[in-house]
Enzyme design. Structure first.
Site, PDB file in Angstrom:
ATOM      1  N   PRO A   1     123.336  21.441  56.312  1.00 40.61           N
ATOM      2  CG  PRO A   1     122.658  22.746  57.879  1.00 40.61           C
ATOM      3  CD  PRO A   1     122.089  21.586  57.179  1.00 40.61           C
TER       4      PRO A   1
ATOM      5  CE1 TYR B   1     134.466  26.025  54.542  1.00 45.81           C
ATOM      6  CE2 TYR B   1     133.131  24.029  55.410  1.00 45.81           C
ATOM      7  CZ  TYR B   1     133.635  25.371  55.432  1.00 45.81           C
ATOM      8  OH  TYR B   1     133.101  26.210  56.648  1.00 45.81           O
TER       9      TYR B   1
ATOM     10  CE1 TYR C   1     132.990  23.733  59.296  1.00 43.57           C
ATOM     11  CE2 TYR C   1     130.839  22.467  59.396  1.00 43.57           C
ATOM     12  CZ  TYR C   1     131.889  23.523  58.956  1.00 43.57           C
ATOM     13  OH  TYR C   1     131.161  24.413  57.968  1.00 43.57           O
TER      14      TYR C   1
ATOM     15  CG  HIS D   1     137.320  32.297  58.283  1.00 37.32           C
ATOM     16  ND1 HIS D   1     136.605  31.444  59.214  1.00 37.32           N
ATOM     17  CD2 HIS D   1     137.134  33.508  58.703  1.00 37.32           C
ATOM     18  CE1 HIS D   1     136.237  32.097  60.260  1.00 37.32           C
ATOM     19  NE2 HIS D   1     136.613  33.406  59.914  1.00 37.32           N
TER      20      HIS D   1
ATOM     21  CE  LYS E   1     130.370  23.011  49.182  1.00 40.52           C
ATOM     22  NZ  LYS E   1     131.228  24.219  49.708  1.00 40.52           N
TER      23      LYS E   1
HETATM   24  P1  FAS Z   1     114.917  30.967  50.604  1.00 37.93           P
HETATM   25  O1  FAS Z   1     114.325  29.883  51.081  1.00 37.93           O
HETATM   26  O2  FAS Z   1     115.928  31.474  51.413  1.00 37.93           O
HETATM   27  O3  FAS Z   1     114.150  31.932  49.841  1.00 37.93           O
HETATM   28  C1  FAS Z   1     112.805  31.688  49.275  1.00 37.93           C
HETATM   29  C2  FAS Z   1     111.918  32.638  49.321  1.00 37.93           C
HETATM   30  O4  FAS Z   1     110.852  32.645  48.718  1.00 37.93           O
HETATM   31  C3  FAS Z   1     111.516  33.153  50.902  1.00 37.93           C
HETATM   32  O5  FAS Z   1     111.787  34.554  51.272  1.00 37.93           O
HETATM   33  C4  FAS Z   1     110.032  32.709  50.906  1.00 37.93           C
HETATM   34  O6  FAS Z   1     109.291  33.561  51.872  1.00 37.93           O
HETATM   35  C5  FAS Z   1     109.614  33.114  49.547  1.00 37.93           C
HETATM   36  N1  FAS Z   1     108.369  32.335  49.129  1.00 37.93           N
HETATM   37  C6  FAS Z   1     108.131  30.923  49.491  1.00 37.93           C
HETATM   38  N2  FAS Z   1     106.937  30.426  48.712  1.00 37.93           N
HETATM   39  C7  FAS Z   1     106.516  31.727  48.156  1.00 37.93           C
HETATM   40  C8  FAS Z   1     105.322  31.908  47.317  1.00 37.93           C
HETATM   41  N3  FAS Z   1     104.466  30.922  47.154  1.00 37.93           N
HETATM   42  N4  FAS Z   1     105.123  33.020  46.629  1.00 37.93           N
HETATM   43  C9  FAS Z   1     105.977  34.045  46.773  1.00 37.93           C
HETATM   44  N5  FAS Z   1     107.085  33.939  47.879  1.00 37.93           N
HETATM   45  C10 FAS Z   1     107.604  32.607  48.287  1.00 37.93           C
HETATM   46  N6  FAS Z   1     122.775  27.220  54.087  1.00 37.93           N
HETATM   47  C11 FAS Z   1     123.890  27.057  54.599  1.00 37.93           C
HETATM   48  O7  FAS Z   1     124.912  27.279  53.687  1.00 37.93           O
HETATM   49  N7  FAS Z   1     124.368  27.288  55.924  1.00 37.93           N
HETATM   50  C12 FAS Z   1     123.347  27.000  56.823  1.00 37.93           C
HETATM   51  O8  FAS Z   1     123.779  27.262  58.143  1.00 37.93           O
HETATM   52  C13 FAS Z   1     121.989  27.229  56.569  1.00 37.93           C
HETATM   53  N8  FAS Z   1     121.069  27.131  57.535  1.00 37.93           N
HETATM   54  C14 FAS Z   1     119.959  27.095  57.242  1.00 37.93           C
HETATM   55  C15 FAS Z   1     118.648  27.028  58.508  1.00 37.93           C
HETATM   56  C16 FAS Z   1     117.593  26.943  57.861  1.00 37.93           C
HETATM   57  C17 FAS Z   1     116.481  26.944  59.015  1.00 37.93           C
HETATM   58  C18 FAS Z   1     117.030  26.906  56.591  1.00 37.93           C
HETATM   59  C19 FAS Z   1     115.496  26.666  56.325  1.00 37.93           C
HETATM   60  C20 FAS Z   1     118.335  27.031  55.628  1.00 37.93           C
HETATM   61  C21 FAS Z   1     119.525  27.034  55.791  1.00 37.93           C
HETATM   62  N9  FAS Z   1     120.480  27.274  54.703  1.00 37.93           N
HETATM   63  C22 FAS Z   1     121.768  27.164  55.118  1.00 37.93           C
HETATM   64  C23 FAS Z   1     119.968  26.884  53.517  1.00 37.93           C
HETATM   65  C24 FAS Z   1     119.552  28.265  53.118  1.00 37.93           C
HETATM   66  O9  FAS Z   1     120.742  29.267  53.414  1.00 37.93           O
HETATM   67  C25 FAS Z   1     119.181  28.301  51.920  1.00 37.93           C
HETATM   68  O10 FAS Z   1     120.409  27.522  50.904  1.00 37.93           O
HETATM   69  C26 FAS Z   1     119.195  29.719  51.096  1.00 37.93           C
HETATM   70  O11 FAS Z   1     118.255  30.349  52.041  1.00 37.93           O
HETATM   71  C27 FAS Z   1     118.623  29.390  49.556  1.00 37.93           C
HETATM   72  O12 FAS Z   1     118.144  30.578  49.342  1.00 37.93           O
HETATM   73  P2  FAS Z   1     116.727  30.745  48.486  1.00 37.93           P
HETATM   74  O13 FAS Z   1     116.870  29.712  47.452  1.00 37.93           O
HETATM   75  O14 FAS Z   1     116.793  32.088  48.043  1.00 37.93           O
HETATM   76  O15 FAS Z   1     115.699  30.279  49.496  1.00 37.93           O
HETATM   77  C1  PHB Z   2     126.875  29.243  59.797  1.00 37.66           C
HETATM   78  O1  PHB Z   2     127.518  30.221  60.274  1.00 37.66           O
HETATM   79  O2  PHB Z   2     125.594  29.722  60.001  1.00 37.66           O
HETATM   80  C2  PHB Z   2     127.386  28.009  59.363  1.00 37.66           C
HETATM   81  C3  PHB Z   2     128.624  27.901  59.012  1.00 37.66           C
HETATM   82  C4  PHB Z   2     129.100  26.666  58.327  1.00 37.66           C
HETATM   83  C5  PHB Z   2     128.226  25.757  58.059  1.00 37.66           C
HETATM   84  C6  PHB Z   2     126.677  25.897  58.454  1.00 37.66           C
HETATM   85  C7  PHB Z   2     126.399  27.030  59.055  1.00 37.66           C
HETATM   86  O3  PHB Z   2     128.611  24.552  57.680  1.00 37.66           O
END
Ligand code: FAS
Ligand code: PHB
Length: 389
Positions: free
Chosen positions: A292, A384, A200, A72, A296
């Protein structure tokens, strides 16, 4: 069991770190609370910055992303039906790749399995010990048995609700937080995206985002009150409200279909400092959370992990502790820049329940800046697409 680096969490942070350490000949074991299937079931991010693409290439997990990911070169901002396209290539000569976090996680899992790396799924009651001593270790239970993992270092990649950040003494840890008065209701559908690029959109009813996972799978978001639940939102209600918030031309061509997944995510800005406490290093959501809106979260995690892998490679390869000693300070510069950008995009594009007419005027004036001044659009493009780590 003994290893050099014990990694807590098998999300993108933990898995990417595991691969980068393997590439540097550094032994590591990952302990994950959930099953692999559960980790893959979480629908999250969709946009990869160029530093994240580089990280996956270094990890030997980029082949399918290059084949299936969508390049993109710009993004569209719509403000009460006024349009701006921010052209990344024109402004800064870079682009992003649209490729779901689920697929990133799957590719990293496959790459790790190919290396024979140990990942203990469904590891319960993970506890960190002697992190400020000279013999750090982790205990956990698996299939009813208690295990001990001796290590040199512990990488806390266990997300916002993990055990690692909580293992740092309260009088050492400094946290900063802003909780936003709304959430994002996300819907995944096997329908062609409404537009080639992400949209957006700010509307008096609230924010909407049109994203995608492929040319046949779309990801949409609506700003909703924190009091809403997924049960309040039938597919029909979701599609009707999305059409309300999009410019008529997009609403007219939106293809709707049954939801494959629907979930509501709260929005917060959160930072914990320092990201290192003796033998414990925090990375990704364990250390920081961004709303989000700036795409980032996943990318910040990938930046942390590349810093940490470089630091461990320096320590084990060259006997230098400069990288691990400077890890937290080096990450914090980029973390706060990403926090600022994510906060800026959230303030610009959402309808705040307690916002007044002055706030609306400020949002409109900011949008006009983006529309009318070259450097404002360039600054947004730089942030971005991603700042260097
Ligand atoms: P994660 O939370 O992905 O992974 C952590 C891992 O540790 C999990 O698998 C968990 O099960 C494990 N864990 C936790 N406690 C533990 C313990 N005590 N013992 C062992 N394992 C344990 N980012 C974007 O850029 N765009 C988005 O649209 C977006 N949407 C999101 C929606 C939601 C609902 C959430 C919660 C986050 C979103 N994010 C988004 C952010 C997300 O993408 C995170 O930045 C990304 O998952 C970060 O990855 P990790 O740091 O690996 O954390
Ligand atoms: C997504 O595709 O899930 C997405 C893309 C851009 C954003 C947040 C989420 O800023």
């Amino acid at each position: 069991m003994k290893t050099q680096v014990a990694i807590i969490g098998a999300g993108p942070s933990g898995l990417l770190l595991g691969q980068l350490l393997y590439q540097n000949g550094i032994d590591n074991v990952i302990l994950e609370r959930k099953s692999g299937e559960y980790v893959l079931s979480r629908i999250r991010a969709g946009v990869l910055e160029h530093t994240t693409v580089q990280g996956l290439e270094k990890a030997g997990a980029a082949e399918r992303m290059h084949r299936e990911g969508l390049v993109h070169e710009g993004v569209e901002l719509v403000f009460n039906h006024q349009h701006i396209r921010v052209d990344f290539e024109k402004e800064i000569g870079k682009h992003v790749v649209v490729y779901g976090q689920t697929e990133v996680t799957r590719d990293l899992m496959d790459a790790r399995a190919a290396t024979g790396g140990i990942t203990v799924y469904e590891a319960q009651d993970v506890a960190l010990h002697d992190i400020d001593g000279n013999q750090p270790y982790v205990t956990y239970t698996h299939n009813g048995e208690t295990h001990r993992l001796d290590c040199d270092f512990i990488a806390g990649c266990d997300g916002f609700h993990g055990v690692s950040r909580q293992s740092i003494p309260a009088d050492v840890l400094k946290t900063y937080e802003r909780v936003y008065p709304f959430g994002w209701l996300g819907l995944l559908s096997d329908t062609p995206p409404v537009s080639e690029e992400l949209i957006y959109a700010k509307h008096p009813n609230g924010f909407a985002l049109c994203s995608q996972r492929s040319t046949t799978r779309s990801r949409y978001y609506l700003q909703v009150p924190l009091s809403d639940t997924v049960e309040d939102w039938s597919d029909e209600r979701f599609w009707a409200e999305l059409k309300n918030r999009l410019p008529p031309a997009y609403a007219a061509r939106l293809i709707t279909g049954p939801s494959l997944e629907k979930s509501i995510a709260p929005l917060r800005s959160f930072v914990s400092e320092p990201m290192r406490y003796h033998a414990l290093f925090l990375a990704g959501d364990a250390a920081h959370i961004v709303p989000p809106t700036g795409a980032k979260g996943l990318n910040l995690a990938a930046g942390d992990v590349q810093c940490l892998a470089d630091a461990f490679a320096d320590y084990y390869g060259n006997g230098s502790s400069a990288g691990i000693d400077g890890y937290s300070e080096r990450c914090m510069k980029r973390v706060w820049a990403a926090e600022r950008f994510s906060w800026y995009m959230t303030k610009l594009l959402h309808t705040f329940p307690d916002g007044d007419e002055f706030e609306e005027k400020m949002q409109q004036a900011e949008f006009n800046q983006l529309k009318l001044t070259e450097h404002a659009a360039k600054l947004l493009a730089e942030n971005y697409v991603g700042l260097p780590y």
